[in-house]
Enzyme design. Structure first.
Site, PDB file in Angstrom:
ATOM      1  N   GLY A 147       0.836  -1.212   0.000  1.00  0.00           N
ATOM      2  CA  GLY A 147       0.000   0.000   0.000  1.00  0.00           C
ATOM      3  C   GLY A 147       0.863   1.251   0.000  1.00  0.00           C
TER       4      GLY A 147
ATOM      5  N   ARG B  63       0.950  -5.443  -4.958  1.00  0.00           N
ATOM      6  CA  ARG B  63       1.201  -6.594  -4.072  1.00  0.00           C
ATOM      7  C   ARG B  63       1.308  -7.789  -5.007  1.00  0.00           C
ATOM      8  NH1 ARG B  63      -3.037  -3.737  -0.837  1.00  0.00           N
ATOM      9  NH2 ARG B  63      -1.926  -2.803   0.901  1.00  0.00           N
TER      10      ARG B  63
ATOM     11  N   ASP C 181       5.392  -4.595   5.983  1.00  0.00           N
ATOM     12  CA  ASP C 181       5.731  -5.922   6.458  1.00  0.00           C
ATOM     13  C   ASP C 181       5.863  -6.987   5.352  1.00  0.00           C
ATOM     14  OD1 ASP C 181       5.850  -7.488   8.976  1.00  0.00           O
ATOM     15  OD2 ASP C 181       4.236  -8.559   7.934  1.00  0.00           O
ATOM     16  N   GLY C 182       4.854  -7.070   4.485  1.00  0.00           N
ATOM     17  CA  GLY C 182       4.851  -8.074   3.413  1.00  0.00           C
ATOM     18  C   GLY C 182       6.021  -7.861   2.456  1.00  0.00           C
TER      19      GLY C 182
ATOM     20  N   THR D 186       4.235   2.855   5.141  1.00  0.00           N
ATOM     21  CA  THR D 186       2.840   2.417   5.287  1.00  0.00           C
ATOM     22  C   THR D 186       2.149   3.383   6.226  1.00  0.00           C
ATOM     23  OG1 THR D 186       1.351   0.803   6.303  1.00  0.00           O
ATOM     24  CG2 THR D 186       3.597   0.769   7.097  1.00  0.00           C
TER      25      THR D 186
ATOM     26  N   ASP E 131      -0.070   2.588   8.222  1.00  0.00           N
ATOM     27  CA  ASP E 131      -0.546   1.861   9.405  1.00  0.00           C
ATOM     28  C   ASP E 131       0.347   2.023  10.644  1.00  0.00           C
ATOM     29  OD1 ASP E 131      -2.465   0.968   7.651  1.00  0.00           O
ATOM     30  OD2 ASP E 131      -1.525  -0.991   7.327  1.00  0.00           O
TER      31      ASP E 131
ATOM     32  N   ASP F 170       2.698   0.055  11.635  1.00  0.00           N
ATOM     33  CA  ASP F 170       2.725  -1.249  12.304  1.00  0.00           C
ATOM     34  C   ASP F 170       4.072  -1.960  12.107  1.00  0.00           C
ATOM     35  OD1 ASP F 170       2.460  -1.676   9.600  1.00  0.00           O
ATOM     36  OD2 ASP F 170       0.856  -3.156   9.757  1.00  0.00           O
TER      37      ASP F 170
ATOM     38  N   ARG G 194      -5.324  -1.592   9.209  1.00  0.00           N
ATOM     39  CA  ARG G 194      -5.341  -3.063   9.286  1.00  0.00           C
ATOM     40  C   ARG G 194      -5.590  -3.524  10.713  1.00  0.00           C
ATOM     41  NH1 ARG G 194      -3.860  -5.682   4.632  1.00  0.00           N
ATOM     42  NH2 ARG G 194      -2.632  -4.341   3.305  1.00  0.00           N
TER      43      ARG G 194
HETATM   44  O1  F6P Z   1      -1.661  -1.160   4.714  1.00  0.00           O
HETATM   45  C1  F6P Z   1      -2.188   0.054   4.285  1.00  0.00           C
HETATM   46  C2  F6P Z   1      -3.665  -0.038   4.087  1.00  0.00           C
HETATM   47  O2  F6P Z   1      -4.146   1.219   3.660  1.00  0.00           O
HETATM   48  C3  F6P Z   1      -4.452  -0.517   5.291  1.00  0.00           C
HETATM   49  O3  F6P Z   1      -4.657   0.491   6.252  1.00  0.00           O
HETATM   50  C4  F6P Z   1      -5.724  -1.006   4.653  1.00  0.00           C
HETATM   51  O4  F6P Z   1      -6.306  -2.032   5.437  1.00  0.00           O
HETATM   52  C5  F6P Z   1      -5.233  -1.590   3.348  1.00  0.00           C
HETATM   53  O5  F6P Z   1      -3.971  -0.985   3.088  1.00  0.00           O
HETATM   54  C6  F6P Z   1      -6.140  -1.337   2.189  1.00  0.00           C
HETATM   55  O6  F6P Z   1      -5.631  -2.022   1.101  1.00  0.00           O
HETATM   56  P1  F6P Z   1      -6.087  -1.815  -0.408  1.00  0.00           P
HETATM   57  O7  F6P Z   1      -5.468  -0.539  -0.893  1.00  0.00           O
HETATM   58  O8  F6P Z   1      -5.568  -2.995  -1.111  1.00  0.00           O
HETATM   59  O9  F6P Z   1      -7.576  -1.690  -0.394  1.00  0.00           O
END
Ligand code: F6P
Length: 324
Positions: free
Chosen positions: A11, A72, A103-104, A126, A128, A130, A172
């Site tokens: 992300g 991803r 993390d990933g 990120t 988050d 985290d 998340r």
């Molecule tokens: O990890 C960043 C994040 O924005 C999270 O807060 C959220 O859960 C996720 O990515 C959303 O992912 P996507 O952009 O694939 O909808």
């Protein structure tokens, strides 16, 4: 090292661009050329790779998103995918990689390093927050300001209509953004994945706020909170008469991932981008650069991904004390 690569993965978040700019210009200052890899590990596997020069990263300090694009990649999780990736790195003469992601992405980076002894340095990116090994990841500060801005605006209309608002914030499984925005925004309640709070408790807090004469009730809900925003909203709506406040919900969503990076963000991204290249060129690998106590430090990627970062629950207690 004569040539390195840079990619963003997972992300995105505001601040990725200033980081890319810092990586490119630092490497070039050291006489090292830089290849920009589009769309993360997926783009690496597909060979979407082009040289970045000092001019190609001009004017991007204040731009949200990532000029490299991000993704991803499922394919990179397979051995075959990683073999193709390493072949591409050799084909383009790339001798080390800076990976901006979460993390990933770092698990992927760690595999490149372990399986092929390929030099990698991670930069935490990120919203988050985290990731272990850094107080702040790139993207967090701007996202926090975006959330705060939304809370302030929602409070205006909530007060005018004497309403309660449940505002869902990203993150998340991590409640960092919710906790910090709740404190900074003066929320009446914060619902986190890390702290069990039942819909009954939320209802009781809402009723108390109404009885205390509050004109609004702002409840910040982390996206990882269980049973989730919708469940709590229906529970409260069914008891509307008894609770006083009418309830509305707002899911902030991806608006939190965009926008021009704040001053703090640009500085953080720049410092970490510079440090990542310097680490790579000085022979460090399998590490992440992070900011700890306003100092740039290196942490082994193994430690970074070993467990999710924990939020400081004493700040949650502080928020509870101030919810009056
Ligand atoms: O990890 C960043 C994040 O924005 C999270 O807060 C959220 O859960 C996720 O990515 C959303 O992912 P996507 O952009 O694939 O909808």
């Amino acid at each position: 090292m004569k040539r390195i690569g840079v990619l963003s993965s997972g992300g995105d978040g505001p601040g990725f661009n200033p980081c890319i700019r810092a990586v490119v210009r630092t490497a070039i200052s050291h006489g090292v050329s830089v290849m920009g890899i589009k769309y993360g590990f997926a783009g690496l596997i597909n060979g979407e790779i082009d040289e970045l020069d000092v001019r190609s990263v001009g004017g991007i300090l204040g731009r949200g998103g990532t000029i490299l694009g991000t993704a991803r990649s499922e394919e990179f999780r397979t051995e075959r995918g990683r073999l193709t990736a390493i072949r591409k790195l050799h084909e383009y003469g790339i001798e080390g990689l800076v990976i901006i992601g979460g993390d990933g992405s770092f698990r992927g980076a760690l595999q490149l390093w372990r399986e092929f002894n390929f030099p990698v340095v991670g930069v935490p990116g990120t919203i988050d927050n985290d990731i272990n090994g850094t107080d702040m990841s790139i993207g967090v500060d701007t996202a926090l300001n975006t959330v705060l801005n939304a809370i302030d605006k929602i409070r205006d209309t909530a007060s005018s209509h004497q309403r309660a608002f449940l505002i869902e914030v990203m993150g998340r499984e991590c409640g960092y953004l919710a906790l910090m925005s709740g404190i900074a925004g003066g929320a009446e309640m914060i619902l986190l994945p890390e702290v069990e709070t039942s819909p009954e408790e939320v209802a009781s807090a809402l009723k108390n706020a109404y009885l205390r004469g509050k004109a609004h009730c702002i409840i910040i809900v982390a996206e990882g909170y269980k049973p989730g925003l919708e469940a709590v909203a229906s529970y409260l709506t069914e008891r509307r008469e008894e609770l006083g406040f009418e309830v509305r919900t707002t899911v902030l969503g991806h608006v939190q991932r965009g926008g021009s990076p704040t001053a703090f963000e640009r500085l953080l991204a720049t410092r970490l981008g510079v440090a990542a290249v310097e680490a790579l060129l000085s022979g460090q690998s399998g590490v992440m650069v992070g900011l700890v106590g306003n100092k740039v430090v290196l942490t082994p990627l193994e430690e970074v991904v070993a467990q999710p970062k924990k939020i400081d629950l004493s700040l949650y207690q502080m928020a509870k004390m101030l919810e009056k």
